[in-house]
Write a protein that holds these residues in place. Structure first.
Motif, short mmCIF file in Angstrom:
data_model
loop_
_atom_site.label_atom_id
_atom_site.label_comp_id
_atom_site.label_asym_id
_atom_site.label_seq_id
_atom_site.Cartn_x
_atom_site.Cartn_y
_atom_site.Cartn_z
N UNK A 1 -5.83 1.19 -5.11
CA UNK A 1 -5.35 -0.17 -4.88
C UNK A 1 -4.98 -0.80 -6.22
N UNK A 2 -4.27 -1.91 -6.15
CA UNK A 2 -3.92 -2.64 -7.37
C UNK A 2 -5.20 -3.05 -8.10
N UNK A 3 -6.23 -3.40 -7.33
CA UNK A 3 -7.50 -3.82 -7.92
C UNK A 3 -8.42 -2.68 -8.27
N UNK A 4 -8.00 -1.45 -8.04
CA UNK A 4 -8.81 -0.29 -8.42
C UNK A 4 -10.02 -0.08 -7.54
N UNK A 5 -9.91 -0.37 -6.22
CA UNK A 5 -11.06 -0.24 -5.32
C UNK A 5 -11.54 1.21 -5.21
N UNK B 1 -20.66 -3.88 -8.47
CA UNK B 1 -19.58 -3.03 -7.95
C UNK B 1 -19.45 -3.16 -6.45
N UNK B 2 -20.57 -3.30 -5.73
CA UNK B 2 -20.52 -3.40 -4.27
C UNK B 2 -19.82 -4.67 -3.80
N UNK B 3 -19.86 -5.74 -4.66
CA UNK B 3 -19.12 -6.95 -4.33
C UNK B 3 -17.62 -6.67 -4.29
N UNK B 4 -17.22 -5.69 -5.08
CA UNK B 4 -15.79 -5.34 -5.19
C UNK B 4 -15.38 -4.31 -4.14
N UNK B 5 -16.28 -3.38 -3.82
CA UNK B 5 -15.90 -2.25 -2.97
C UNK B 5 -16.35 -2.40 -1.52
N UNK C 1 3.23 -14.24 4.77
CA UNK C 1 3.09 -14.65 3.36
C UNK C 1 2.04 -13.86 2.60
N UNK C 2 0.92 -13.54 3.26
CA UNK C 2 -0.13 -12.78 2.58
C UNK C 2 0.34 -11.37 2.23
N UNK C 3 1.12 -10.76 3.12
CA UNK C 3 1.62 -9.41 2.86
C UNK C 3 2.68 -9.42 1.76
N UNK C 4 3.53 -10.45 1.76
CA UNK C 4 4.54 -10.58 0.71
C UNK C 4 3.86 -10.75 -0.64
N UNK C 5 2.78 -11.56 -0.66
CA UNK C 5 2.03 -11.77 -1.91
C UNK C 5 1.40 -10.46 -2.39
N UNK C 6 0.83 -9.68 -1.46
CA UNK C 6 0.25 -8.39 -1.83
C UNK C 6 1.33 -7.47 -2.41
N UNK C 7 2.48 -7.44 -1.75
CA UNK C 7 3.56 -6.58 -2.22
C UNK C 7 3.99 -6.98 -3.63
N UNK D 1 -6.72 -2.96 3.99
CA UNK D 1 -7.22 -4.25 4.48
C UNK D 1 -7.48 -5.18 3.31
N UNK D 2 -7.93 -4.61 2.18
CA UNK D 2 -8.26 -5.40 1.01
C UNK D 2 -7.03 -5.68 0.13
N UNK D 3 -6.18 -4.66 -0.03
CA UNK D 3 -5.11 -4.78 -1.03
C UNK D 3 -4.08 -3.69 -0.76
N UNK D 4 -2.96 -3.74 -1.47
CA UNK D 4 -1.97 -2.67 -1.41
C UNK D 4 -2.52 -1.41 -2.08
N UNK D 5 -2.15 -0.27 -1.53
CA UNK D 5 -2.43 0.99 -2.19
C UNK D 5 -1.16 1.40 -2.92
N UNK D 6 -1.29 1.66 -4.20
CA UNK D 6 -0.14 2.06 -5.00
C UNK D 6 -0.39 3.44 -5.58
N UNK D 7 0.68 4.15 -5.87
CA UNK D 7 0.49 5.49 -6.42
C UNK D 7 1.79 6.12 -6.82
N UNK D 8 1.73 7.44 -7.02
CA UNK D 8 2.88 8.17 -7.54
C UNK D 8 2.80 9.62 -7.10
N UNK D 9 3.96 10.21 -6.81
CA UNK D 9 4.06 11.64 -6.55
C UNK D 9 4.29 12.31 -7.91
N UNK D 10 3.26 12.93 -8.43
CA UNK D 10 3.27 13.39 -9.81
C UNK D 10 3.53 14.90 -9.87
#
Length: 455
Positions: free
Chosen positions: A146-150, A183-187, A20-26, A113-122
Protein backbone atom coordinates in the motif's frame (compact mmCIF):
# COMPACT_ATOMS: atom_id res chain seq x y z
CA UNK A 1 -12.76 6.41 -32.58
CA UNK A 2 -15.75 7.59 -30.54
CA UNK A 3 -17.96 5.12 -32.41
CA UNK A 4 -15.88 2.31 -30.92
CA UNK A 5 -16.09 3.82 -27.44
CA UNK A 6 -19.89 4.31 -27.61
CA UNK A 7 -20.41 0.68 -28.63
CA UNK A 8 -18.10 -0.72 -25.95
CA UNK A 9 -15.49 -1.76 -28.52
CA UNK A 10 -12.81 0.50 -27.05
CA UNK A 11 -12.16 1.25 -23.37
CA UNK A 12 -14.85 -1.30 -22.50
CA UNK A 13 -15.16 -3.04 -19.13
CA UNK A 14 -13.00 -0.51 -17.29
CA UNK A 15 -13.39 0.03 -13.52
CA UNK A 16 -15.15 3.29 -12.65
CA UNK A 17 -13.61 5.61 -10.05
CA UNK A 18 -16.08 8.32 -9.02
CA UNK A 19 -16.42 8.33 -5.21
CA UNK A 20 -14.44 11.26 -3.72
CA UNK A 21 -12.67 8.94 -1.28
CA UNK A 22 -11.54 6.64 -4.09
CA UNK A 23 -10.36 9.57 -6.21
CA UNK A 24 -8.37 10.84 -3.22
CA UNK A 25 -6.80 7.39 -2.72
CA UNK A 26 -5.89 7.22 -6.40
CA UNK A 27 -4.28 10.65 -6.22
CA UNK A 28 -2.15 9.59 -3.24
CA UNK A 29 -1.03 6.51 -5.14
CA UNK A 30 -0.42 8.45 -8.37
CA UNK A 31 1.68 11.02 -6.53
CA UNK A 32 3.55 8.24 -4.73
CA UNK A 33 4.49 6.57 -8.04
CA UNK A 34 4.87 9.49 -10.44
CA UNK A 35 4.84 12.73 -8.46
CA UNK A 36 1.71 13.80 -10.38
CA UNK A 37 -1.96 14.25 -9.46
CA UNK A 38 -5.22 14.40 -11.39
CA UNK A 39 -7.82 17.16 -11.19
CA UNK A 40 -10.55 14.86 -12.56
CA UNK A 41 -13.44 14.05 -10.24
CA UNK A 42 -14.31 10.79 -12.03
CA UNK A 43 -12.49 8.49 -14.44
CA UNK A 44 -12.05 4.84 -15.41
CA UNK A 45 -9.06 2.55 -14.92
CA UNK A 46 -7.85 -0.73 -16.42
CA UNK A 47 -6.46 -3.74 -14.54
CA UNK A 48 -3.20 -1.84 -13.87
CA UNK A 49 -4.92 1.36 -12.70
CA UNK A 50 -4.11 3.23 -15.90
CA UNK A 51 -6.84 5.71 -16.86
CA UNK A 52 -7.22 6.85 -20.49
CA UNK A 53 -8.85 10.08 -19.22
CA UNK A 54 -5.87 10.85 -16.97
CA UNK A 55 -3.54 9.90 -19.82
CA UNK A 56 -5.22 12.61 -21.91
CA UNK A 57 -5.11 15.07 -19.02
CA UNK A 58 -1.38 14.51 -18.44
CA UNK A 59 -0.70 14.16 -22.19
CA UNK A 60 1.12 10.94 -21.34
CA UNK A 61 -0.49 7.56 -22.05
CA UNK A 62 2.54 5.83 -20.53
CA UNK A 63 2.44 7.58 -17.16
CA UNK A 64 2.44 4.19 -15.39
CA UNK A 65 4.90 2.62 -17.82
CA UNK A 66 7.50 5.29 -18.64
CA UNK A 67 10.24 2.98 -19.96
CA UNK A 68 8.00 0.32 -21.47
CA UNK A 69 9.36 -2.69 -19.57
CA UNK A 70 8.51 -2.44 -15.83
CA UNK A 71 4.84 -1.59 -15.67
CA UNK A 72 3.66 0.08 -12.46
CA UNK A 73 0.14 -0.50 -11.17
CA UNK A 74 -2.46 0.98 -8.82
CA UNK A 75 -5.08 -1.39 -7.37
CA UNK A 76 -8.12 0.31 -5.90
CA UNK A 77 -10.19 -2.87 -5.87
CA UNK A 78 -9.78 -6.53 -6.71
CA UNK A 79 -12.66 -5.98 -9.16
CA UNK A 80 -10.07 -4.53 -11.54
CA UNK A 81 -8.98 -8.10 -12.36
CA UNK A 82 -11.75 -8.38 -15.00
CA UNK A 83 -10.71 -5.17 -16.78
CA UNK A 84 -8.50 -5.13 -19.87
CA UNK A 85 -4.92 -3.84 -19.95
CA UNK A 86 -4.58 -0.79 -22.18
CA UNK A 87 -1.41 0.18 -24.05
CA UNK A 88 0.15 -3.20 -23.27
CA UNK A 89 3.78 -3.39 -24.36
CA UNK A 90 3.91 -7.16 -23.66
CA UNK A 91 1.17 -9.71 -24.37
CA UNK A 92 1.84 -11.44 -21.02
CA UNK A 93 1.38 -8.41 -18.74
CA UNK A 94 -2.38 -8.61 -18.23
CA UNK A 95 -2.24 -12.34 -17.53
CA UNK A 96 0.52 -11.83 -14.93
CA UNK A 97 -1.41 -9.04 -13.20
CA UNK A 98 -4.60 -11.10 -13.15
CA UNK A 99 -2.83 -14.13 -11.71
CA UNK A 100 -1.14 -11.96 -9.08
CA UNK A 101 -4.52 -10.58 -7.98
CA UNK A 102 -6.05 -14.06 -7.85
CA UNK A 103 -3.07 -15.49 -5.95
CA UNK A 104 -3.36 -12.75 -3.30
CA UNK A 105 -7.08 -12.00 -3.44
CA UNK A 106 -7.80 -12.19 0.30
CA UNK A 107 -4.79 -10.08 1.26
CA UNK A 108 -5.39 -7.51 -1.50
CA UNK A 109 -9.03 -7.20 -0.48
CA UNK A 110 -8.02 -6.50 3.13
CA UNK A 111 -5.31 -4.03 2.08
CA UNK A 112 -7.47 -2.17 -0.45
CA UNK A 113 -10.04 -1.42 2.25
CA UNK A 114 -7.38 0.71 3.94
CA UNK A 115 -5.51 2.19 0.98
CA UNK A 116 -4.46 1.70 -2.64
CA UNK A 117 -2.10 -1.14 -3.38
CA UNK A 118 0.72 0.02 -5.63
CA UNK A 119 3.47 -1.97 -7.25
CA UNK A 120 5.50 -2.85 -10.30
CA UNK A 121 6.08 -5.75 -12.68
CA UNK A 122 9.82 -6.03 -12.24
CA UNK A 123 12.26 -7.76 -14.57
CA UNK A 124 16.04 -7.69 -14.84
CA UNK A 125 16.29 -4.62 -17.11
CA UNK A 126 15.06 -1.04 -16.80
CA UNK A 127 15.01 0.08 -20.44
CA UNK A 128 14.86 -1.55 -23.86
CA UNK A 129 17.25 -0.13 -26.43
CA UNK A 130 17.85 -3.22 -28.59
CA UNK A 131 15.86 -6.36 -29.51
CA UNK A 132 18.54 -8.30 -27.65
CA UNK A 133 17.35 -6.72 -24.38
CA UNK A 134 14.04 -8.59 -24.74
CA UNK A 135 15.80 -11.90 -24.24
CA UNK A 136 17.04 -10.88 -20.79
CA UNK A 137 13.41 -10.87 -19.65
CA UNK A 138 12.62 -14.33 -18.37
CA UNK A 139 10.83 -13.97 -15.05
CA UNK A 140 8.58 -11.16 -13.86
CA UNK A 141 8.59 -10.42 -10.12
CA UNK A 142 5.54 -8.57 -8.82
CA UNK A 143 6.39 -6.12 -6.02
CA UNK A 144 3.45 -4.56 -4.20
CA UNK A 145 2.41 -2.74 -1.02
CA UNK A 146 0.00 0.00 0.00
CA UNK A 147 1.01 3.64 -0.25
CA UNK A 148 1.23 3.62 3.55
CA UNK A 149 3.35 0.46 3.61
CA UNK A 150 0.77 -1.74 5.40
CA UNK A 151 2.18 -4.98 4.02
CA UNK A 152 5.74 -4.11 5.04
CA UNK A 153 4.49 -3.04 8.47
CA UNK A 154 2.57 -6.31 8.69
CA UNK A 155 5.76 -8.27 8.02
CA UNK A 156 7.58 -6.25 10.66
CA UNK A 157 4.79 -6.85 13.18
CA UNK A 158 4.79 -10.59 12.39
CA UNK A 159 8.53 -10.72 13.10
CA UNK A 160 8.04 -8.94 16.41
CA UNK A 161 5.19 -11.28 17.40
CA UNK A 162 7.45 -14.22 16.61
CA UNK A 163 10.20 -12.71 18.81
CA UNK A 164 7.67 -11.99 21.59
CA UNK A 165 6.44 -15.61 21.54
CA UNK A 166 9.81 -17.32 21.17
CA UNK A 167 12.31 -15.26 23.16
CA UNK A 168 12.52 -16.15 26.87
CA UNK A 169 12.44 -12.50 27.96
CA UNK A 170 9.91 -11.37 25.37
CA UNK A 171 7.12 -10.99 27.93
CA UNK A 172 9.20 -8.44 29.88
CA UNK A 173 10.53 -6.51 26.89
CA UNK A 174 8.62 -3.21 27.21
CA UNK A 175 10.18 -1.73 24.08
CA UNK A 176 9.17 -4.77 22.00
CA UNK A 177 5.61 -4.66 23.36
CA UNK A 178 5.35 -0.91 22.72
CA UNK A 179 6.56 -1.40 19.13
CA UNK A 180 3.96 -4.15 18.59
CA UNK A 181 1.15 -1.95 19.90
CA UNK A 182 2.21 0.96 17.70
CA UNK A 183 2.49 -1.22 14.57
CA UNK A 184 -0.89 -2.87 15.23
CA UNK A 185 -2.52 0.57 15.13
CA UNK A 186 -1.28 0.78 11.56
CA UNK A 187 -1.87 -2.80 10.39
CA UNK A 188 -4.88 -4.03 12.38
CA UNK A 189 -5.18 -7.65 13.49
CA UNK A 190 -2.73 -9.52 11.26
CA UNK A 191 -3.54 -12.82 12.99
CA UNK A 192 -7.15 -12.78 11.79
CA UNK A 193 -6.45 -10.81 8.60
CA UNK A 194 -2.92 -11.50 7.31
CA UNK A 195 -1.53 -8.65 5.22
CA UNK A 196 1.48 -10.40 3.71
CA UNK A 197 1.44 -10.42 -0.09
CA UNK A 198 3.14 -13.50 -1.46
CA UNK A 199 6.03 -12.63 -3.72
CA UNK A 200 5.93 -14.85 -6.79
CA UNK A 201 7.90 -14.99 -9.98
CA UNK A 202 5.90 -15.40 -13.17
CA UNK A 203 7.61 -16.83 -16.22
CA UNK A 204 7.58 -14.90 -19.47
CA UNK A 205 8.17 -17.54 -22.13
CA UNK A 206 6.76 -16.91 -25.61
CA UNK A 207 5.30 -13.42 -26.01
CA UNK A 208 4.52 -10.47 -28.28
CA UNK A 209 5.89 -7.00 -27.66
CA UNK A 210 4.96 -3.72 -29.32
CA UNK A 211 8.61 -2.60 -29.11
CA UNK A 212 10.46 -2.17 -32.43
CA UNK A 213 7.22 -2.09 -34.42
CA UNK A 214 6.00 -5.41 -33.04
CA UNK A 215 7.94 -8.62 -32.40
CA UNK A 216 6.80 -12.17 -31.67
CA UNK A 217 9.35 -13.99 -29.53
CA UNK A 218 9.13 -17.80 -29.57
CA UNK A 219 11.87 -19.27 -27.38
CA UNK A 220 10.00 -22.08 -25.57
CA UNK A 221 9.47 -24.15 -28.71
CA UNK A 222 11.59 -26.73 -30.52
CA UNK A 223 12.75 -24.33 -33.26
CA UNK A 224 13.02 -20.85 -31.76
CA UNK A 225 12.26 -17.67 -33.70
CA UNK A 226 11.80 -13.92 -33.60
CA UNK A 227 9.14 -12.74 -36.06
CA UNK A 228 8.85 -9.02 -36.82
CA UNK A 229 5.56 -7.46 -37.88
CA UNK A 230 7.40 -5.56 -40.62
CA UNK A 231 10.69 -6.12 -42.37
CA UNK A 232 13.53 -4.58 -40.41
CA UNK A 233 17.31 -4.77 -40.15
CA UNK A 234 18.28 -6.28 -36.80
CA UNK A 235 22.05 -5.94 -36.60
CA UNK A 236 22.57 -7.76 -33.28
CA UNK A 237 22.70 -11.52 -32.87
CA UNK A 238 19.57 -12.86 -31.19
CA UNK A 239 19.52 -16.18 -29.30
CA UNK A 240 16.99 -17.79 -31.65
CA UNK A 241 17.33 -20.12 -34.62
CA UNK A 242 15.18 -18.10 -37.03
CA UNK A 243 14.72 -14.37 -37.64
CA UNK A 244 12.18 -13.19 -40.20
CA UNK A 245 9.17 -10.92 -40.75
CA UNK A 246 5.51 -11.55 -41.51
CA UNK A 247 6.32 -10.83 -45.14
CA UNK A 248 8.31 -14.08 -45.25
CA UNK A 249 5.26 -16.26 -45.87
CA UNK A 250 7.10 -19.55 -46.51
CA UNK A 251 9.33 -19.16 -43.46
CA UNK A 252 6.45 -18.24 -41.13
CA UNK A 253 4.32 -21.12 -42.43
CA UNK A 254 7.19 -23.57 -42.04
CA UNK A 255 7.92 -22.34 -38.51
CA UNK A 256 4.29 -22.68 -37.40
CA UNK A 257 3.96 -26.17 -38.84
CA UNK A 258 7.34 -27.49 -37.65
CA UNK A 259 6.46 -26.48 -34.08
CA UNK A 260 2.91 -27.86 -34.43
CA UNK A 261 1.43 -24.52 -33.43
CA UNK A 262 -1.43 -24.39 -35.97
CA UNK A 263 -4.15 -26.54 -37.47
CA UNK A 264 -6.41 -26.11 -40.53
CA UNK A 265 -9.81 -24.51 -39.92
CA UNK A 266 -11.05 -27.32 -42.16
CA UNK A 267 -10.44 -29.67 -39.22
CA UNK A 268 -13.43 -28.03 -37.50
CA UNK A 269 -15.72 -30.03 -39.80
CA UNK A 270 -17.35 -29.38 -43.16
CA UNK A 271 -20.35 -27.25 -42.18
CA UNK A 272 -18.52 -25.25 -39.50
CA UNK A 273 -15.47 -24.66 -41.71
CA UNK A 274 -17.66 -23.58 -44.64
CA UNK A 275 -19.56 -21.14 -42.42
CA UNK A 276 -16.34 -19.60 -41.11
CA UNK A 277 -14.81 -19.26 -44.57
CA UNK A 278 -17.98 -17.70 -45.99
CA UNK A 279 -17.89 -15.12 -43.20
CA UNK A 280 -14.30 -14.27 -44.13
CA UNK A 281 -15.41 -13.88 -47.75
CA UNK A 282 -18.10 -11.43 -46.63
CA UNK A 283 -15.50 -9.30 -44.80
CA UNK A 284 -13.34 -9.16 -47.93
CA UNK A 285 -16.32 -8.14 -50.08
CA UNK A 286 -17.18 -5.40 -47.57
CA UNK A 287 -13.61 -4.09 -47.71
CA UNK A 288 -13.67 -3.87 -51.52
CA UNK A 289 -17.17 -2.34 -51.68
CA UNK A 290 -16.26 0.24 -49.04
CA UNK A 291 -13.16 1.25 -51.01
CA UNK A 292 -15.43 1.81 -54.03
CA UNK A 293 -17.65 4.22 -52.07
CA UNK A 294 -20.65 1.91 -51.53
CA UNK A 295 -23.19 2.71 -48.81
CA UNK A 296 -23.04 -0.32 -46.49
CA UNK A 297 -25.89 0.62 -44.14
CA UNK A 298 -28.09 -2.36 -43.29
CA UNK A 299 -26.40 -4.69 -45.78
CA UNK A 300 -28.39 -7.90 -46.19
CA UNK A 301 -27.27 -11.30 -47.48
CA UNK A 302 -28.91 -10.44 -50.81
CA UNK A 303 -26.99 -7.13 -50.91
CA UNK A 304 -23.71 -8.99 -50.34
CA UNK A 305 -24.41 -11.29 -53.30
CA UNK A 306 -25.09 -8.23 -55.46
CA UNK A 307 -21.85 -6.60 -54.32
CA UNK A 308 -19.93 -9.79 -55.17
CA UNK A 309 -21.27 -9.70 -58.71
CA UNK A 310 -20.74 -5.95 -59.08
CA UNK A 311 -17.11 -5.92 -57.90
CA UNK A 312 -16.03 -9.40 -58.96
CA UNK A 313 -13.10 -8.06 -60.97
CA UNK A 314 -11.91 -5.75 -58.17
CA UNK A 315 -11.97 -8.39 -55.42
CA UNK A 316 -8.44 -9.27 -54.19
CA UNK A 317 -6.62 -12.56 -54.60
CA UNK A 318 -7.55 -13.58 -51.04
CA UNK A 319 -11.23 -13.62 -52.03
CA UNK A 320 -10.81 -15.74 -55.16
CA UNK A 321 -8.53 -18.23 -53.39
CA UNK A 322 -10.89 -18.63 -50.43
CA UNK A 323 -13.93 -18.82 -52.70
CA UNK A 324 -12.26 -21.68 -54.58
CA UNK A 325 -11.79 -23.57 -51.29
CA UNK A 326 -15.47 -23.05 -50.40
CA UNK A 327 -16.54 -24.41 -53.79
CA UNK A 328 -14.35 -27.47 -53.29
CA UNK A 329 -15.86 -27.99 -49.83
CA UNK A 330 -19.35 -27.92 -51.30
CA UNK A 331 -18.30 -30.48 -53.94
CA UNK A 332 -16.70 -32.64 -51.20
CA UNK A 333 -13.38 -32.42 -53.05
CA UNK A 334 -10.54 -34.14 -51.18
CA UNK A 335 -7.91 -31.73 -52.53
CA UNK A 336 -8.59 -28.78 -50.26
CA UNK A 337 -5.15 -27.83 -48.99
CA UNK A 338 -3.02 -25.06 -50.52
CA UNK A 339 0.59 -23.94 -50.27
CA UNK A 340 1.87 -20.75 -48.54
CA UNK A 341 2.11 -18.84 -51.83
CA UNK A 342 -1.68 -19.12 -52.10
CA UNK A 343 -3.32 -15.89 -50.86
CA UNK A 344 -5.83 -17.91 -48.82
CA UNK A 345 -3.21 -19.92 -46.91
CA UNK A 346 -3.17 -18.14 -43.54
CA UNK A 347 -6.94 -17.56 -43.67
CA UNK A 348 -7.28 -21.34 -43.48
CA UNK A 349 -5.33 -21.66 -40.21
CA UNK A 350 -6.00 -21.30 -36.50
CA UNK A 351 -3.93 -22.13 -33.45
CA UNK A 352 -3.85 -25.62 -32.00
CA UNK A 353 -5.04 -26.01 -28.42
CA UNK A 354 -1.85 -25.27 -26.45
CA UNK A 355 -0.65 -22.75 -23.86
CA UNK A 356 0.33 -20.17 -26.52
CA UNK A 357 -2.99 -20.39 -28.34
CA UNK A 358 -3.83 -16.71 -27.94
CA UNK A 359 -0.36 -15.63 -29.02
CA UNK A 360 -0.49 -17.74 -32.22
CA UNK A 361 -3.99 -16.49 -33.08
CA UNK A 362 -2.69 -12.96 -32.53
CA UNK A 363 0.10 -13.65 -35.04
CA UNK A 364 -2.37 -15.12 -37.55
CA UNK A 365 -4.66 -12.09 -37.23
CA UNK A 366 -1.82 -9.86 -38.44
CA UNK A 367 -1.34 -12.16 -41.42
CA UNK A 368 -5.06 -11.97 -42.31
CA UNK A 369 -6.01 -8.30 -41.77
CA UNK A 370 -9.07 -8.43 -44.07
CA UNK A 371 -10.76 -10.59 -41.41
CA UNK A 372 -11.48 -7.60 -39.17
CA UNK A 373 -13.36 -9.72 -36.61
CA UNK A 374 -10.35 -11.92 -35.82
CA UNK A 375 -8.11 -8.83 -35.80
CA UNK A 376 -10.41 -7.17 -33.23
CA UNK A 377 -10.59 -10.26 -31.01
CA UNK A 378 -6.92 -11.23 -31.10
CA UNK A 379 -4.96 -8.00 -31.64
CA UNK A 380 -6.90 -4.88 -30.68
CA UNK A 381 -3.99 -2.46 -31.13
CA UNK A 382 -3.54 -3.67 -34.72
CA UNK A 383 -7.31 -3.43 -35.26
CA UNK A 384 -7.38 0.18 -34.05
CA UNK A 385 -4.43 0.99 -36.32
CA UNK A 386 -6.22 -0.40 -39.39
CA UNK A 387 -9.53 1.15 -38.35
CA UNK A 388 -8.08 4.67 -38.56
CA UNK A 389 -7.34 4.18 -42.27
CA UNK A 390 -10.75 2.75 -43.25
CA UNK A 391 -13.48 4.59 -45.11
CA UNK A 392 -16.49 5.80 -43.12
CA UNK A 393 -18.62 3.08 -44.72
CA UNK A 394 -16.32 0.27 -43.54
CA UNK A 395 -15.97 1.82 -40.07
CA UNK A 396 -19.76 1.90 -39.70
CA UNK A 397 -20.18 -1.66 -40.94
CA UNK A 398 -17.41 -3.07 -38.72
CA UNK A 399 -18.71 -1.31 -35.61
CA UNK A 400 -22.28 -2.45 -36.24
CA UNK A 401 -21.21 -6.03 -36.96
CA UNK A 402 -18.98 -6.34 -33.90
CA UNK A 403 -21.55 -4.74 -31.59
CA UNK A 404 -24.47 -6.83 -32.84
CA UNK A 405 -22.80 -10.12 -33.77
CA UNK A 406 -19.72 -10.49 -31.56
CA UNK A 407 -20.38 -8.55 -28.35
CA UNK A 408 -23.71 -10.31 -27.68
CA UNK A 409 -22.05 -13.75 -27.66
CA UNK A 410 -18.29 -13.47 -27.20
CA UNK A 411 -17.88 -16.98 -25.77
CA UNK A 412 -19.88 -18.66 -28.54
CA UNK A 413 -18.07 -16.75 -31.28
CA UNK A 414 -14.63 -17.54 -29.89
CA UNK A 415 -15.58 -21.21 -29.51
CA UNK A 416 -16.68 -21.36 -33.15
CA UNK A 417 -13.62 -19.50 -34.45
CA UNK A 418 -10.85 -20.98 -32.32
CA UNK A 419 -12.27 -24.18 -30.83
CA UNK A 420 -12.46 -25.03 -27.10
CA UNK A 421 -9.99 -23.50 -24.67
CA UNK A 422 -7.28 -25.79 -23.31
CA UNK A 423 -8.14 -27.38 -19.97
CA UNK A 424 -6.12 -26.04 -17.04
CA UNK A 425 -4.28 -29.31 -16.65
CA UNK A 426 -3.28 -29.20 -20.30
CA UNK A 427 -2.33 -25.51 -20.17
CA UNK A 428 0.03 -26.14 -17.30
CA UNK A 429 1.98 -28.66 -19.34
CA UNK A 430 4.86 -27.49 -21.49
CA UNK A 431 6.37 -29.04 -24.58
CA UNK A 432 9.91 -27.95 -25.43
CA UNK A 433 10.37 -30.48 -28.20
CA UNK A 434 10.95 -33.53 -25.98
CA UNK A 435 7.30 -34.31 -25.12
CA UNK A 436 4.91 -32.71 -22.63
CA UNK A 437 6.67 -31.69 -19.40
CA UNK A 438 9.85 -33.45 -20.59
CA UNK A 439 13.29 -31.87 -20.85
CA UNK A 440 16.57 -33.17 -22.31
CA UNK A 441 17.35 -34.88 -18.97
CA UNK A 442 13.91 -36.28 -18.24
CA UNK A 443 10.70 -35.08 -16.60
CA UNK A 444 10.35 -31.41 -15.63
CA UNK A 445 9.32 -31.23 -11.93
CA UNK A 446 6.66 -28.52 -12.27
CA UNK A 447 5.39 -25.61 -14.36
CA UNK A 448 3.13 -23.88 -11.83
CA UNK A 449 4.37 -20.42 -12.66
CA UNK A 450 4.14 -20.80 -16.42
CA UNK A 451 2.61 -17.97 -18.45
CA UNK A 452 -0.08 -18.68 -20.98
CA UNK A 453 0.33 -15.51 -22.97
CA UNK A 454 -3.34 -14.44 -22.72
CA UNK A 455 -3.96 -10.81 -23.66
Amino acid sequence: MMRLVKHGLMFGNLYEVSAPSMVARYNRALEHLTGKRTALEAFHVDISGFSPEIGDELDDIHYLNPHGCNRQFILLSIEQKTAPLLNARFSTSRSILKRFIEDNEEQLFALSIRDCVVGELVNSIYSITSPQDLFYIRAIEVEADTVGGHSEAGDELADKIEAFMSEPDGWWDDVLIADMIELSKHTGDIIRTPLAISSKSYEQGNFHTSHFGGLYIFRDVKETACIASRRMDIVVDLPVKHLFSLEDRYEVADFLNRNQLVEPILDAGGSVAKSLLKQKLDFIVIDTAASQGEDLSDVSRRDLRALRRKYHQQLPAEYHALNDIVHRLELKDDKLWVEPENAAYFYLLRSRNHRDKNLVNMLLSELTPLDFRQLFICHKDAFYGHYRSWSEAKKNYAVQFLAEEYMVDKVGTRLELFGPEAAMAEEDQADYGFGRNMGPWGAIPGEQDGEDGVQ
